[in-house]
Write an enzyme that holds these catalytic residues in place. Structure first.
Site, PDB file in Angstrom:
ATOM      1  N   GLY A  33       0.950  -1.186  -0.002  1.00  0.00           N
ATOM      2  CA  GLY A  33      -0.150  -0.162   0.029  1.00  0.00           C
ATOM      3  C   GLY A  33       0.782   1.467   0.021  1.00  0.00           C
ATOM      4  N   ASN A  34       0.178   2.442   0.285  1.00  0.00           N
ATOM      5  CA  ASN A  34       0.983   3.569   0.313  1.00  0.00           C
ATOM      6  C   ASN A  34       0.285   4.496   1.306  1.00  0.00           C
ATOM      7  OD1 ASN A  34      -0.898   5.615  -1.152  1.00  0.00           O
ATOM      8  ND2 ASN A  34      -0.661   4.004  -2.927  1.00  0.00           N
ATOM      9  N   ARG A  35       0.876   5.690   1.661  1.00  0.00           N
ATOM     10  CA  ARG A  35       0.447   6.545   3.014  1.00  0.00           C
ATOM     11  C   ARG A  35      -0.723   7.525   2.233  1.00  0.00           C
ATOM     12  NH1 ARG A  35       4.046   6.429   6.875  1.00  0.00           N
ATOM     13  NH2 ARG A  35       5.884   5.345   6.839  1.00  0.00           N
ATOM     14  N   ALA A  99      -3.669   7.639  -5.445  1.00  0.00           N
ATOM     15  CA  ALA A  99      -2.379   7.214  -5.326  1.00  0.00           C
ATOM     16  C   ALA A  99      -2.088   5.845  -5.798  1.00  0.00           C
ATOM     17  CB  ALA A  99      -1.512   7.489  -3.947  1.00  0.00           C
TER      18      ALA A  99
END
Ligand code: CTP
Ligand code: CA
Length: 222
Positions: A33-35, A99
């Site tokens: 995943g990402n932030r 994102a």
């Protein structure tokens, strides 16, 4: 100026917004995943709805309430986001604020990956570029807008994406600095289009979203 309740500049238009991260499953218990918090995309969706647009918000996994007057479609992976975005068409404006993961496991493991050797290499493949596909395939769209989160050479990389993906506009912001970026509530950013740009001073994301939608209305009539 900011959006007034009476400003219905987007009435009659359908806007599709993508927001949040995507999660790419590695096995039944793990993902890449990402932030991304999703806050910017949600704020833009809310602002467009206040201006009278019909808004479909395709959201990755986030912890945010659905904005008033917005139709929300929850997805998990980049592949699911792509499907939901194209299912929401035809539309007049696409705003790609998500994102999206650039890579996904070639084959998610059916069972939990067990710890064995001292190192582990993941076999990842590129995800489809939803934004570039939207810009290339959809003729009814009046505006296709992307975002670019960059840690360096912000204007250069953002303008490169504007051209490479054939976008009408790209909104760039610097991430990894104290003020602004994925997890914060405020942000500074710059919009770039073919023959112009506009800097937005650091402000709460709700205010930035209103200013950005003002610019979108302007570009719509340019
Ligand atoms: N994007 C997309 N689909 C992808 C990757 C990105 O739709 N598979 C969109 C994002 O929603 C964003 C824009 O493309 O609007 C730019 O994303 P960014 O990650 O900044 O650019 P990339 O083209 O992925 O390039 P890089 O990550 O190498 O900077
Ligand atoms: Ca990327």
């Amino acid at each position: 100026g900011g959006a007034q309740a009476t400003d219905r500049a987007l009435a009659g238009l359908k806007v599709v917004v993508s927001a949040g991260p995507t999660y790419e499953d590695l096995d039944p218990v793990r993902y890449l995943g990402n932030r991304s918090s999703g806050k910017m995309g949600f704020a833009v969706a809310a602002s467009a709805a206040r201006r009278g647009a019909e808004v479909v918000l395709v959201s990755g996994p986030v912890n945010l309430p659905t904005p008033a007057g917005v139709k929300r479609v929850d997805v998990r992976s980049a592949a699911q986001m792509r499907e939901a975005v194209f299912a929401a068409f035809p539309a007049d404006i696409y705003i790609g604020a998500a994102a999206v993961a650039d890579y996904t496991p070639r084959l998610p493991a059916a069972n939990k990956i067990k710890k064995s050797s001292e190192s582990l290499a993941l076999d990842l493949v590129r995800t489809p570029d939803i934004l570039a596909e939207v810009a290339a395939r959809t003729q009814e769209l009046k505006l296709v807008i992307g975002f670019a989160a960059e840690t360096e050479r912000v204007a250069e990389y953002a303008r490169g994406k504007l051209v490479a993906k054939r976008l009408d506009m790209i909104i760039a912001n610097r991430v990894g600095v104290a003020d602004g970026g994925f997890e914060s509530d405020s942000n500074a950013m710059t919009a770039f289009w073919k023959d112009g740009e506009r800097a937005f001073a650091s402000a709460p994301k709700t205010q930035l979203a209103d200013e950005l939608v003002d610019l979108i209305v302007e570009r719509l009539h340019a």
